[in-house]
Design a protein around this motif. Structure first.
Motif, PDB file in Angstrom:
ATOM      1  N   GLY A  94       1.435  25.904  32.705  1.00 44.52           N
ATOM      2  CA  GLY A  94       2.318  26.866  33.368  1.00 44.52           C
ATOM      3  C   GLY A  94       1.614  27.771  34.353  1.00 44.52           C
ATOM      4  N   LEU A  95       0.385  27.421  34.722  1.00 41.48           N
ATOM      5  CA  LEU A  95      -0.388  28.253  35.641  1.00 41.48           C
ATOM      6  C   LEU A  95      -0.322  27.755  37.077  1.00 41.48           C
ATOM      7  CD1 LEU A  95      -3.464  28.930  33.343  1.00 41.48           C
ATOM      8  CD2 LEU A  95      -1.634  30.527  33.961  1.00 41.48           C
ATOM      9  N   ILE A  96       0.272  26.594  37.294  1.00 36.82           N
ATOM     10  CA  ILE A  96       0.611  26.118  38.633  1.00 36.82           C
ATOM     11  C   ILE A  96       2.107  25.836  38.624  1.00 36.82           C
ATOM     12  CG2 ILE A  96       0.547  24.072  40.120  1.00 36.82           C
ATOM     13  CD1 ILE A  96      -2.396  24.059  40.053  1.00 36.82           C
ATOM     14  N   TYR A  97       2.772  26.272  39.660  1.00 39.49           N
ATOM     15  CA  TYR A  97       4.223  26.103  39.719  1.00 39.49           C
ATOM     16  C   TYR A  97       4.638  25.973  41.183  1.00 39.49           C
ATOM     17  CZ  TYR A  97       3.813  31.092  40.791  1.00 39.49           C
ATOM     18  OH  TYR A  97       3.457  32.295  41.342  1.00 39.49           O
ATOM     19  N   ARG A  98       5.852  25.477  41.368  1.00 39.00           N
ATOM     20  CA  ARG A  98       6.411  25.341  42.714  1.00 39.00           C
ATOM     21  C   ARG A  98       7.444  26.447  42.909  1.00 39.00           C
ATOM     22  NH1 ARG A  98       6.049  21.756  46.757  1.00 39.00           N
ATOM     23  NH2 ARG A  98       7.885  21.221  48.006  1.00 39.00           N
ATOM     24  N   ASP A  99       7.393  27.088  44.088  1.00 34.43           N
ATOM     25  CA  ASP A  99       8.275  28.231  44.303  1.00 34.43           C
ATOM     26  C   ASP A  99       8.617  28.342  45.779  1.00 34.43           C
ATOM     27  OD1 ASP A  99       9.763  30.462  43.736  1.00 34.43           O
ATOM     28  OD2 ASP A  99       8.055  31.815  43.482  1.00 34.43           O
ATOM     29  N   LYS A 100       9.772  28.947  46.041  1.00 30.10           N
ATOM     30  CA  LYS A 100      10.157  29.234  47.430  1.00 30.10           C
ATOM     31  C   LYS A 100       9.749  30.670  47.714  1.00 30.10           C
ATOM     32  CE  LYS A 100      14.026  27.624  49.130  1.00 30.10           C
ATOM     33  NZ  LYS A 100      13.559  26.817  50.288  1.00 30.10           N
ATOM     34  N   ARG A 101       8.810  30.830  48.598  1.00 24.50           N
ATOM     35  CA  ARG A 101       8.290  32.153  48.943  1.00 24.50           C
ATOM     36  C   ARG A 101       7.913  32.158  50.422  1.00 24.50           C
ATOM     37  NH1 ARG A 101       6.138  35.380  44.740  1.00 24.50           N
ATOM     38  NH2 ARG A 101       4.643  36.221  46.237  1.00 24.50           N
ATOM     39  N   LEU A 102       7.675  33.341  50.907  1.00 24.77           N
ATOM     40  CA  LEU A 102       7.142  33.444  52.261  1.00 24.77           C
ATOM     41  C   LEU A 102       5.667  33.072  52.261  1.00 24.77           C
ATOM     42  CD1 LEU A 102       8.505  36.714  53.919  1.00 24.77           C
ATOM     43  CD2 LEU A 102       9.136  34.361  54.403  1.00 24.77           C
ATOM     44  N   VAL A 103       5.266  32.360  53.296  1.00 23.54           N
ATOM     45  CA  VAL A 103       3.860  32.026  53.474  1.00 23.54           C
ATOM     46  C   VAL A 103       3.453  32.393  54.891  1.00 23.54           C
ATOM     47  CG1 VAL A 103       3.890  30.137  51.816  1.00 23.54           C
ATOM     48  CG2 VAL A 103       4.380  29.668  54.229  1.00 23.54           C
TER      49      VAL A 103
END
Length: 934
Positions: free
Chosen positions: A165-174
């Motif tokens: 659970g320490l890597i995940y996919r997310d929608k965020r600003l980059v």
């Protein structure tokens, strides 16, 4: 013994010895039972070439690894290069452009193959350049971050972190680079000050709502008008009385007609501007957080740009067609023009001296603007799906490691920076939209479900019979290089198949520029502790930058970049290395000074000539690590000086004080050994013939050291006494100790001299670190120190008073105690030779003018009548004194003027201070000289 050439030529010895060391395996001698010592080099980009920062960084590492190797440790310096995702892809694509070709003409696999071809032909230039610098790395185990074993480690780390659970996919600003069309990290963004504008616009309130003061609009301000096409709110402060009544009401965006809410948020500061802020959560990092607090889900945030920062339609379809497909900066001006035409632009009003008002579309502003450090274009905050590492969780053990002392940061002042960044760390975006790099081991089914596995077969098994598509992205280069301290040693193999891992992890030391503290160092700490359950290295040494001579940062645009290879061609690698170490003072920036590099080449030449002198007098290699027995005071003294220098050097290396270590060995070689010891032993090695006076011996060619070759003087004598034999043994031993102690700093010349001195059973690079096992003889040291002080004072007086170099003086010693009288009797020959004193008397006066000097309890009078024109010399000194005092006063006045100190360039102020100090010191010397004349 091999006779040395008259001239020291670095180029002839550097290539010879480096090839010998590497081919004979000397960089990793077989020492299975020895204590390990391990460092890893910050892997340079495979596209890179040696710059002055590399020269500093790798010189410091090589000094440490050679030092520990000489101390008998199993010293491993891991070496390799980084695949440098963005940089390498840019290089290959640029070459394709030169051939009117492009990446998209090929499949991904075909393009990657072309990158591998480029690496085979042109990559890794820097590794040859590191060899020229003398870096004693274990090239037999050279690593590359795209090697198969390294790729296995990278994939395992990704999969394990995902499963935890320490890597995940997310929608965020980059941070999106529209030129490279990839996300980049905050650390890869450079901020530039750009002349821009600050516009104010009216946004009308909806449904006939008005503010308490009757206005039917709210004024917002922005430096990026184009983003209003994706506005989703206007924020005001909940405590702002002007807007309390309209919080929660609708407001309109004039061009799109989009209705959205007025929200309360602390981000809006009532004291700034109108106190109202337009919120574009899909294109501004602060707005993104405001949008989330206002209940807007990232999936619902509007995106108005494509990967090239061209305007695209938002999800609600409200952007007018004329803007679609246009560049963001073109649209910026169009938006301003349209808002002005519709009456929504609030002009910026200025007044001249007469009070006349002028309206402008915008207020001029200097704007801190983000640029990609490689793409070179303005970065666009862009809402997109990316892979993230939960850096905040991984950072906690790394924070504690520094706090507990498990990791020691040197200098300690960097700890505060470490804690500040790590305690406020953000999620780490690790996906990049490139073709070159480690492909992310994730697959998607047609419904968007994610399957992460080390192999496609495993992912397919998890998905059943569903069709899978692999993620197109690759991992951030820093993700893979974070595994460098353990993946290079064989991880994830077990200890039985990776014995290096068990022995050499954790590493002992990491030497790093402070500029990659968070790019690389912190991430190694996080990954190393998580996967190895131990810190990656016990100490972290952070050095500064190498700057131009005037203190400015080097850059191609300023034209002040220094090529280290050019310096090596000109002065030799040893001289450049010694400069780097002598100037490195625990994290302070190093100012480039070519004259000092030249000075250290002269230092190497002095050592070369000193060994030539020794050879000509039958002084060769020693066969003892311990100091030889000595009866003569001068030999006892020099043995004690070796022991003292060794202690000083070891202390400096333990504290990672490279400057102190370099200066200790430098001053011992130049001052104690060359300028004094070799001069003092000349009468012992070559006693005067009948009729000769000790003071008749020819002076050294450079005026200070015994650097003339004996072929230029009388031949060696025969029938020498035991003192000469003892001196030869001691001098040969001292030279050996010098070569060993100096080797980490100047490896090439020391190896050459080591072998020239006689037959050796082993190379210097694997010799034994000095263990003189000698105590300082206090009486001998005091006697020789007295001699040095007296000769130095006599020489200074002669120089100040213009006494001709060849003139011999008589000397009167007044108030000399019994010990001083005995010393003069014993050392009269050396005093005659070194101070040009012909005779001594005790307790007398000079009939005319004389120089007077005081050493300890005695006053020494040097009669000058008949030697110089005393009155003319007094007049010359007085005139020079007045001139120096006048210049010092002038400079003092300039430095006391605040206008000069505050407004002049820093380098001009520094020069004035240095000139003032120089003139003050000159005046003091001239006053002392006048006092000597009486």
């Amino acid at each position: 013994m091999t006779e040395l050439a008259k001239t020291f030529d670095p180029a002839t010895i550097e290539a010879k010895w480096y090839q010998h060391w590497e081919t004979s395996g000397q960089f990793r001698p077989s020492r299975p039972d020895a204590q390990p010592f391990t460092i890893v080099n910050p892997p340079p980009n495979v596209t890179g070439s040696l710059h002055i920062g590399h020269a500093l960084d790798n010189t410091l590492q090589d000094i440490v690894i050679r030092y520990e190797r000489l101390r008998g440790k199993d010293a491993l310096w891991v070496v390799g290069t980084d695949h440098a995702g963005i940089a390498t892809q840019m290089v290959v694509e640029r070459q394709m452009e030169d051939r009117q070709d492009k990446r998209t003409n090929y499949t991904r696999e075909q393009f990657v193959e072309k990158v591998w071809e480029w690496k085979a032909e042109s990559g890794g230039t820097i590794t040859g350049q590191l060899r020229r610098l003398g870096c004693s790395m274990d090239w037999s185990r050279e690593q590359f971050t795209m090697d198969p074993h390294f790729t296995r480690a990278v994939v395992k780390v990704f999969v394990d972190l995902y499963n935890e659970g320490l890597i995940y996919r997310d929608k965020r600003l980059v941070n999106w680079d529209p030129k490279l069309k990839t996300a980049i990290s905050d650390l890869e963004v450079e901020t530039r000050e750009i002349k821009g504008s600050f516009w104010h616009f009216r946004y009308p309130l909806a449904d006939g709502v008005t503010l308490d003061d009757g206005r039917d609009h709210i004024v917002v301000a922005t430096t990026r008008p184009e983003t209003m096409l994706a506005d989703m709110a206007v924020a005001v402060n909940a405590e702002d009385e002007r807007y309390k009544s309209v919080i929660g009401k609708d407001i309109l965006q004039p061009i799109t007609g989009r209705r959205f809410k007025i929200v309360a948020d602390e981000h809006a500061d009532p004291a700034l501007g109108s106190g109202a802020v337009k919120i574009t959560p899909g294109h501004d990092f602060n707005d993104f957080e405001v949008g989330k607090r206002a209940g807007i889900k990232p999936a619902d945030m509007l995106n108005m740009f494509d990967a090239e920062a061209l305007v695209v339609q938002t999800a609600d379809g409200l952007i007018p067609d004329k803007y679609l497909g246009q560049d963001r900066f073109v649209v910026r001006q169009w938006i301003v023009d349209e808002m002005k035409a519709q009456g929504f632009l609030v002009p910026h009003v200025t007044k001249d001296k007469e009070g006349n008002e002028t309206e402008h579309d915008a207020e001029p502003r200097t704007i801190q603007t983000p640029y990609g450090d490689r793409g070179g274009v303005v970065i666009e905050p862009w809402l997109t799906d990316q892979w993230y590492v939960d850096a905040a969780t991984l950072a906690q053990p790394a924070i504690e490691a520094v706090r507990s002392g498990a990791i020691e940061i040197v200098p300690k002042t960097w700890e505060k920076t470490w804690f500040n960044w790590m305690e406020n760390i953000q999620p780490w975006c690790v996906s990049r939209q490139l073709w070159w790099g480690h492909r992310i081991p994730a697959w998607f089914d047609e419904d968007g479900n994610i399957f992460v596995a080390e192999a496609e077969e495993e992912a397919q098994a998890k998905a059943g019979n569903r069709k899978l598509t692999r993620d197109e992205d690759v991992l951030d280069t820093w993700f893979s290089s974070a595994l460098w301290p353990f993946a290079t040693l064989g991880w994830p193999e077990d200890e039985a198949t990776a014995p290096l891992l068990a022995k050499h992890y954790p590493n002992d030391l990491l030497v790093s520029g402070f500029d990659i503290l968070f790019f690389w160092d912190a991430r190694m700490a996080m990954q190393g502790i998580h996967f190895m359950k131990d810190v990656p290295w016990k100490r972290l040494y952070l050095h500064g930058l190498v700057r131009a001579a005037d203190g400015q940062k080097m850059s191609k645009s300023k034209g002040n970049v220094v090529d280290p290879l050019g310096l090596i061609d000109q002065f030799g690698a040893d001289a450049l290395r010694f400069f780097m170490s002598a100037m490195e003072s625990q994290g302070r920036d190093v100012k480039m000074d070519e004259k000092r590099v030249e000075g250290y080449r002269n230092f190497a030449t002095k050592l070369w000539n000193a060994v030539r002198f020794a050879q000509s007098n039958g002084i060769g290699a020693s066969h003892s690590v311990a100091a030889p027995a000595a009866a003569l005071a001068v030999n006892k003294w020099i043995i004690g000086e070796v022991a003292a220098t060794l202690a000083e050097l070891d202390k400096a290396m333990a504290e990672l004080r490279f400057d102190a270590a370099a200066n200790a060995i430098y001053h011992f070689v130049w001052d104690q050994f060359c300028d004094w010891y070799l001069e003092l032993i000349k009468p012992v090695l070559n006693p005067p013939r009948d009729g000769e006076v000790a003071g008749d011996a020819p002076a050294a060619a450079d005026g200070g050291g015994p650097l003339h070759h004996p072929a230029d003087g009388p031949p060696p004598r025969t029938g020498e006494d035991l003192g000469a034999a003892e001196t030869r043994a001691v001098a040969g031993w001292v030279i050996d100790q010098i070569l060993v102690m100096l080797h980490p700093f100047m490896p090439f010349i020391t190896e050459e001299l080591w072998h020239a001195q006689g037959e050796r059973a082993y190379d210097l690079i694997v010799a034994k670190w000095p263990e003189p096992a000698a105590q300082t003889d206090a009486q001998a040291s005091a006697e020789i120190d007295w001699l040095i002080r007296l000769v130095s004072e006599v020489r200074a007086a002669r120089a100040e008073l213009g006494v001709p170099p060849g003139a011999k003086l008589n000397a009167i010693a007044n108030d000399a105690g019994p010990e001083t009288r005995a010393r003069i009797d014993r050392l009269g020959q050396q005093l005659g030779r070194l101070a040009r004193i012909e005779s001594w008397t005790f307790d007398g006066t000079a009939s005319g003018g004389a120089a007077q000097i005081v050493v300890d309890e005695a006053t020494y009078v040097l009669p000058l009548e008949g030697v110089i024109d005393i009155e003319a010399e007094r007049a010359r000194l007085t005139k020079s004194l007045h001139a120096a005092q006048k210049e010092a006063q002038s400079l003092e006045g300039r430095l006391a003027n605040p206008a000069f100190v505050e407004k002049a360039k820093p380098e001009a102020v520094d020069k004035a201070r240095a000139d003032h100090a120089e003139k003050v010191a000159e005046a003091e010397r001239l006053e002392a000289a006048l006092t000597r004349l009486g």
